[in-house]
Design an enzyme around this catalytic site. Structure first.
Site, PDB file in Angstrom:
ATOM      1  N   ARG A 113      87.296  52.307  68.428  1.00 36.73           N
ATOM      2  CA  ARG A 113      86.375  51.103  68.595  1.00 36.73           C
ATOM      3  C   ARG A 113      85.087  52.575  69.740  1.00 36.73           C
ATOM      4  O   ARG A 113      85.716  52.417  70.467  1.00 36.73           O
ATOM      5  CB  ARG A 113      86.012  49.734  69.030  1.00 36.73           C
ATOM      6  CG  ARG A 113      84.339  49.142  69.193  1.00 36.73           C
ATOM      7  CD  ARG A 113      84.444  48.329  68.000  1.00 36.73           C
ATOM      8  NE  ARG A 113      83.542  48.012  68.040  1.00 36.73           N
ATOM      9  CZ  ARG A 113      82.998  47.432  67.215  1.00 36.73           C
ATOM     10  NH1 ARG A 113      82.489  47.632  65.840  1.00 36.73           N
ATOM     11  NH2 ARG A 113      82.371  46.326  67.122  1.00 36.73           N
ATOM     12  N   THR A 385      80.508  49.105  56.607  1.00 38.37           N
ATOM     13  CA  THR A 385      81.129  48.976  57.326  1.00 38.37           C
ATOM     14  C   THR A 385      81.704  49.757  55.785  1.00 38.37           C
ATOM     15  O   THR A 385      81.766  49.402  55.111  1.00 38.37           O
ATOM     16  CB  THR A 385      81.808  48.033  58.134  1.00 38.37           C
ATOM     17  OG1 THR A 385      81.199  48.020  59.453  1.00 38.37           O
ATOM     18  CG2 THR A 385      83.127  48.578  58.575  1.00 38.37           C
ATOM     19  N   THR A 403      83.295  52.127  60.594  1.00 36.31           N
ATOM     20  CA  THR A 403      81.710  51.492  60.732  1.00 36.31           C
ATOM     21  C   THR A 403      81.112  52.592  61.292  1.00 36.31           C
ATOM     22  O   THR A 403      81.719  53.090  62.703  1.00 36.31           O
ATOM     23  CB  THR A 403      81.987  49.920  60.962  1.00 36.31           C
ATOM     24  OG1 THR A 403      80.520  50.120  60.996  1.00 36.31           O
ATOM     25  CG2 THR A 403      81.824  50.037  62.120  1.00 36.31           C
ATOM     26  N   SER A 456      84.186  43.161  67.294  1.00 35.36           N
ATOM     27  CA  SER A 456      83.940  43.749  66.594  1.00 35.36           C
ATOM     28  C   SER A 456      84.293  42.552  65.711  1.00 35.36           C
ATOM     29  O   SER A 456      84.936  41.745  66.374  1.00 35.36           O
ATOM     30  CB  SER A 456      84.733  44.823  66.611  1.00 35.36           C
ATOM     31  OG  SER A 456      84.979  44.922  64.553  1.00 35.36           O
ATOM     32  N   SER A 457      84.279  42.227  64.281  1.00 32.58           N
ATOM     33  CA  SER A 457      85.043  41.476  63.174  1.00 32.58           C
ATOM     34  C   SER A 457      85.289  41.605  62.598  1.00 32.58           C
ATOM     35  O   SER A 457      86.273  41.419  62.043  1.00 32.58           O
ATOM     36  CB  SER A 457      83.643  40.829  62.625  1.00 32.58           C
ATOM     37  OG  SER A 457      82.682  40.097  63.582  1.00 32.58           O
TER      38      SER A 457
HETATM   39  O1  DON Z   1      82.984  45.990  63.823  1.00 36.32           O
HETATM   40  C1  DON Z   1      81.924  45.242  63.105  1.00 36.32           C
HETATM   41  O2  DON Z   1      82.252  43.694  63.273  1.00 36.32           O
HETATM   42  C2  DON Z   1      80.533  45.443  62.868  1.00 36.32           C
HETATM   43  N1  DON Z   1      80.214  46.670  63.200  1.00 36.32           N
HETATM   44  C3  DON Z   1      80.849  45.475  61.369  1.00 36.32           C
HETATM   45  C4  DON Z   1      79.310  46.111  60.354  1.00 36.32           C
HETATM   46  C5  DON Z   1      79.742  45.879  58.710  1.00 36.32           C
HETATM   47  O3  DON Z   1      80.856  45.559  58.622  1.00 36.32           O
HETATM   48  C6  DON Z   1      79.045  46.649  58.111  1.00 36.32           C
HETATM   49  N2  DON Z   1      79.203  46.028  56.562  1.00 36.32           N
HETATM   50  N3  DON Z   1      79.028  45.424  55.680  1.00 36.32           N
END
Ligand code: DON
Length: 573
Positions: A113, A385, A403, A456-457
């Site tokens: 990350r 992502t 991402t 993050s998710s």
């Molecule tokens: O880490 C995260 O939770 C976000 N930066 C993820 C972004 C994401 O999934 C965008 N996609 N559609």
């Protein structure tokens, strides 16, 4: 849980083969033809399979395994290919998480990350009146965290079999020779054109005079140069030397704050995965700084004691139960979760059976909960992502979500180096009570601190059934990621769907705040009506997630599925 081993980024293993010795597999009429390719949404393979957001990237991963690589080789090569053919999310300038189960049962959780630069500070996105300036955390140079992906690729290399030089070659060819873009990519590049112009200090490959259309060839010479420096110098080819110099020059031109020291000091970290059981299945997912593993553990454990299957798929009864589990889990996310190296995350308490059964005590069937009354639990102690799933012939399982954060990240391309930088700083809580671009709230646990990784998710996930490797799955989608994975797993385990249906059935999402249920266009109208009658605010939204999954069937075949919601495609043999 706090164990965290540091992986040195300069794993300059034998970069033994020189570029000249590596036969090119990419080109007109070659094994991978970038001017002629098709999308495969699902297929069963005898030995090995890849499911990713782009047909060419999946083909690269499958070919690498055919040539003797394992799932880790394929994960490296596929990510590198995605950085070229899927610039909205595939990346060198972003970050991600890799979760793997080796054929001998060993689990690997690799956190790459992005991190806040040393010059970042808690209130860096506030103006003099203390108002949040989210345009700065979401666009341009100041929005970027220190990129982690390349450190992650080199930290994956010890588990792989082939040389990095070989794994990066298909990506170099794709960048140098170009590939034809899909209609979806053309639309996406055209709609980002103004931002590319606004947030760049040098011309980029993504902007040309006329509009992009399906079938145009995208060539990225500067990106090829960066990949070649990595081929020659390893991780140093990115975090040092010419590429680092170009990043710093870009930062200076655009008033960004990433420094040479930041790049030099960045490391990927090993994290202990989250593990729990659900109706006899062993589920493994990612721990903080991702919230994903904890969220799916919480949601699944909260519904486990209810007979979900007898409620029926997407009836008001089963959806309501799942919404209420989602509401409570996301309330905990906002309060308790952050980078475990900076904030004590009460992981064990948050996923304990006793805590989670207490959380559902105020659940009322047939009546909507109210988020302003459902706070995070008290603990005794203190959109773009991309996901790729891989299973190889030996039974190694790999699940990677990576991402730039938003589509094309900060929209800033490093001049001369050809890759986009992330806008991941927006995943920090820029100010308590101010939602990020996914509407997520946060507080102290996820405040900006130099060196800290933003919450993050992303939820790369594996499932073991009867002691045997069964499934690898994950998806993009910002805060909808954990609910997507949750719903795909419930579809498979409770509703006994095949993988295609489990992934492609319509989804719904509740994240505590805002207090509403967002649904996909094809969500059942009758169920929507019944939920509205219970007091839920229902709102249609754009497609949720682009899930990639592979499972091992009882006959040993690898059933691979790519989400219908994008250009996603599977490959294998
Ligand atoms: O880490 C995260 O939770 C976000 N930066 C993820 C972004 C994401 O999934 C965008 N996609 N559609």
């Amino acid at each position: 849980m706090k164990k965290c081993l540091f992986v040195p980024i300069i794993l300059l293993l034998s970069l033994s083969l020189t570029a000249q010795q590596i036969p090119s597999v990419v080109g007109k009429g070659k094994a991978i033809d970038p001017y002629k390719y098709t999308t495969v949404k699902k297929a069963s393979y005898q030995k090995a399979a890849v499911s990713s957001a782009h047909p060419l990237a999946s083909e690269v991963g499958a070919l690498i395994m055919k040539q003797g690589g394992n799932a880790f080789d394929a994960a490296i090569a596929t990510q590198l290919a995605l950085a070229v053919v899927y610039p909205a999310a595939g990346n060198l300038g972003g970050g991600g998480f890799l979760l793997a189960r080796k054929k001998d049962g060993e689990l690997i959780g690799l956190d790459y990350r992005e991190a806040a630069p040393a010059n970042a500070s808690r209130d860096m996105y506030l103006d003099e009146q203390g108002n949040a300036r989210i345009s700065l955390s979401q666009n341009g140079h100041l929005a970027s965290g220190i990129p982690g992906t390349v450190a992650g690729l080199f930290a994956t290399l010890p588990y792989a079999k082939l040389s990095f030089a070989r794994l990066v070659q298909p990506a170099i060819d794709l960048a140098e020779k170009g590939f034809i873009i899909t209609e979806r990519e053309a639309i996406s590049l055209n709609s980002t054109r103004e931002s590319f112009i606004r947030y760049n200090t040098k011309p980029t490959a993504f902007v040309k005079n006329e509009k992009w259309k399906a079938g145009d060839t995208l060539i990225q010479k500067e990106l090829a140069g960066t990949l070649k420096r990595m081929q020659k110098e390893g991780a140093q080819g990115f975090y040092g030397g010419e590429t680092a110099k170009l990043i710093i020059e870009e930062m200076q031109r655009g008033k960004g704050i990433i420094s040479l020291e930041d790049l030099k000091n960045y490391t990927a970290k090993l994290r202990e995965p989250i593990r729990f059981t659900y109706r006899g299945h062993q589920i493994i997912s990612f721990s903080p700084p991702s919230s994903g593993g904890i969220l799916i553990a919480q949601m699944m454990k909260m519904i486990e004691k209810f007979p979900v299957n007898s409620y029926g798929f997407q009836t008001a009864k089963s959806v309501q139960l799942m919404i209420e589990a989602e509401r409570r889990a996301y309330a905990d996310r906002a309060e308790h979760l952050g980078d475990p190296d900076f904030w004590q995350v009460p992981v064990d308490s948050l996923i304990s059976e006793s805590y989670l059964s207490r959380r559902m005590l105020d659940y009322q069937p047939d009546k909507a909960g109210i988020s302003s009354q459902i706070k995070a639990g008290t603990i005794a102690q203190s959109e773009e992502t991309t996901h790729l799933s891989i299973i190889d012939a030996q039974g190694n399982l790999v699940s990677v979500t990576t991402t730039l954060n938003g589509g094309y990240g900060s929209r800033t391309v490093v001049g001369g180096a050809g890759f986009l930088l992330n806008n991941e700083m927006d995943d920090f809580s820029v100010k308590p009570g101010v939602p990020n671009m996914y509407g997520a709230l946060g507080g102290e646990a996820n405040a900006i601190v130099p060196g800290k990784r933003m919450l993050s998710s992303m939820t790369p996930t594996l499932v073991i059934q009867n002691g045997k490797p069964y499934l690898t799955i994950g998806t993009p989608g910002g805060t909808t990621i954990p609910t997507s994975v949750f719903q795909a797993l419930v579809n498979l385990i409770d509703f006994k769907m095949d993988l295609d249906n489990a992934i492609n059935k319509p989804k719904f999402h509740h994240q505590w705040m805002p207090d509403e249920v967002t649904i996909e266009k094809d969500f059942l109208p009758e169920t929507k009506k019944q939920l509205e009658a219970m007091g839920y605010k229902m709102k249609e939204r754009s497609p949720i997630g682009r899930t990639e999954g592979i499972r091992i069937l009882t006959n040993g075949k690898r059933e691979a599925v790519a989400d219908k919601r994008g250009d996603d495609s599977v490959a294998g043999f």
